[in-house]
Design a protein around this motif. Sequence first.
Motif, short mmCIF file in Angstrom:
data_model
loop_
_atom_site.label_atom_id
_atom_site.label_comp_id
_atom_site.label_asym_id
_atom_site.label_seq_id
_atom_site.Cartn_x
_atom_site.Cartn_y
_atom_site.Cartn_z
N GLY A 131 -30.30 -56.37 -31.98
CA GLY A 131 -31.34 -57.37 -32.16
C GLY A 131 -32.50 -57.20 -31.20
N LEU A 132 -32.21 -56.83 -29.96
CA LEU A 132 -33.28 -56.61 -28.98
C LEU A 132 -34.19 -55.47 -29.40
N LEU A 133 -33.61 -54.38 -29.88
CA LEU A 133 -34.42 -53.22 -30.26
C LEU A 133 -35.27 -53.50 -31.49
N SER A 134 -34.69 -54.13 -32.51
CA SER A 134 -35.48 -54.43 -33.71
C SER A 134 -36.57 -55.46 -33.42
N SER A 135 -36.22 -56.46 -32.62
CA SER A 135 -37.21 -57.48 -32.29
C SER A 135 -38.33 -56.91 -31.43
N PHE A 174 -36.62 -61.87 -36.61
CA PHE A 174 -36.72 -60.41 -36.70
C PHE A 174 -35.57 -59.72 -35.97
N SER A 175 -34.93 -60.45 -35.07
CA SER A 175 -33.80 -59.86 -34.35
C SER A 175 -32.57 -59.71 -35.24
N PHE A 176 -32.48 -60.53 -36.32
CA PHE A 176 -31.32 -60.43 -37.21
C PHE A 176 -31.23 -59.06 -37.88
N VAL A 177 -32.39 -58.43 -38.10
CA VAL A 177 -32.39 -57.12 -38.75
C VAL A 177 -31.56 -56.13 -37.94
N GLY A 178 -31.86 -56.04 -36.65
CA GLY A 178 -31.13 -55.10 -35.80
C GLY A 178 -29.71 -55.52 -35.51
N ALA A 179 -29.50 -56.86 -35.32
CA ALA A 179 -28.16 -57.34 -34.98
C ALA A 179 -27.18 -57.07 -36.12
#
Length: 736
Positions: free
Chosen positions: A701-705, A599-604
């Motif tokens: 990545g931190l924020l989306s995760s 799920f972190s890939f989305v934000g990264a």
Amino acid sequence: MNLGISFDQSIFIQRSIREVQHHLIYGGILAVIAVFIFLRNSRTTLISALALPTSVIATFTLMNMFGFTFNNMTMLALSLSVGILIDDAIIVIENIYRHIEKGMKPAEAASFATSEIGLAVVATTLAIVAIFLPVAFMKGIIGRFFLQFALTVVFAVIVSLFVSFTLTPMMASRYLRLVSSKEYAVSSREYAVSSKNNKKLPAAYSLLLTISDWLDKSYKKVEELYRRLLKIALNHRAIVLITATIIFAASLFIPKFIGKEFVPPEDQGRFIVRLQSPIDYSVNEVDKMFKKAEDLVRTIPEVKTVFYAQGFGPSREVNKASMFIGLKPKAERKRLQQEIMTEARKRLRQIPGLKGTAEDISLVGGGQRQVPIQYSIRGRDLGALQTYTQQIVDEFSKLPGIVDVDTSLETGKPEFRVIIDRDKAADLGVDTTAVAEAMNFLIGGEVDVTKFKDTTKGRRYDVRARLNPEDRTSLDDIGQFYIRAKDGRLVELSNIIKIQEAGGPNIINRVDRQRAITLFANLEGKPLGQAKAELDSISSKILPPDYSARYKGMADMMGESFGYLIFALLLGVLLAYMILASQFESFIHPITVLLSMPFSFVGAFGALLITGKTLNIFSFIGLILLMGLVKKNAILLVDYTNTLRKRGMQRKEAILEAGPVRLRPILMTTFAMVLGMIPVAAGIGEGSETRSPMAIATIGGLLSSLFLTLIVVPAAYDLFDDIQMKIFSRKSKAGS
């Protein structure tokens, strides 16, 4: 006479390290502010903040033991680890503070809360170590590049774990105090207003009280909202997981819109200009042409120094020169280095016959020049190879963003070609090999005839001989040479040879026993990955099957390094699973925790796309760092859920209790890491072009995760545990 240093690489290195040191300090301050916003207590904030200098100084000791230096990579590792170093202390102090609020004495709360949260803290720390250890032992230049970076992160998190289990509980037991529910914390809680008297506080304290109340009410609203969302998620587990899977799958298409390169162009305040004149120019004509080019470059306003060298390099060719350009510091000019290099190229085109290129000074080097595109084309026939290469050059140079296109083949060098009439030579009994050897001996002087030993100096010299200069000045002189036939007769060469005047290549390169021509090109606002794809497409249409090509330099190292990074990432995930499985004594719960990683890939990827950054080795390391960080939130949720279930709670009840309880430490640690990396992500200062993508990918990545993990992980935990119980119940029935 004035003497000065015209080209000094240490200046940029010193400025870059100084900027990273500033980022370390600013990031630490912002991380502490994040803690204070959530805890609203100066004592707990200061106790948490003590973990930062303590961990950093202790890390210096380990770095010294391993012989590491203060360089860009080690300092960058520390600046990115600022939020991580305070994380363990935040988790411990928040748990202690929560139990004190419930009525425990500080000493009792410090002992009980630390033991309660200990497994989760150890698991999160070891998960980061597991991710970075494979990075430290990668092969190739990427392994040497990030060895000190990865081990510095490992040292720092291990030290922070030790600090959070020793210094933090000790300080909490000594300096935290029980707070009455009728008091409102102001600053260090030494100032309070009682509900029984209406004594007015100074304006500053009144403002702090108002802000504290507002933050407290806001957090309670967020907590209540999260509680409601969690209930909805648990009632619709399949929908939540399917939606999360769709979001993850969609994020995998984002990299197609992101540029890819080995390292991003860096504004170092210095670059190289290469000059080349036609090969048949005299030394004086070459000097005049290059002097004019030097004057044009010197008139660029941002240029501070120019060091000019003609015939520079291993070949010592007088028709080539290099200029090492030094620019004013980045803070003293408005234009970036890439813009100045573009102007230098435009000015050099004004000189007829001059071939001028501007190149960055590469961080890692590789290949024959310091340009990103070095494409070696190979084949047996030099003429056909030259034709194919020229066709590729013509097509490739038309593309936007492709500049300074050149090849390693330099034609036009004056030469005489001796053509032997083999029929006549055979009739006269002359061996063609003897003709070649005679020419090499008489004109070239490249045959060793004897050895001379200097006994006084103890040295031995090769002795070579050739004709006097006056006997080898014209074509007629060559025809008058005599060579001995097989029967002993002397035959004049003019009877069996023809001499043609022509132009040939300056040097012929060979690779794997094949003739090779290397295509060089620089990039202007175009990622290396896109340029490679375009060049591959062009060459596939032009080169026949028996001609091959491969990349050298940065383009070659990019593919190799990305492969090593992907392998290190997968190995790190496997090690993390093994560690979590041993910690939780379960094969299912680690999978629940690892769900937070994709799920972190989305934000990264989204952050890199929005900010216009590329996917390079630095942003890739940010992704690996991200894989270690995002597991923290899931570990905290799963660990406390298991703890509550061991105390007798039902599964769903435990999930609904663990989520809101762990919400505050999850938010604190996430925002502490995000704020700690903001100075690096801002891209300010010398060398920021390489550091910024790493921090941006990690922050996104931190924020989306964060938002996906808080909902998806509890739903997955509930579903997986349900499936596990059904499987075990079937096995037990089958066994009975």
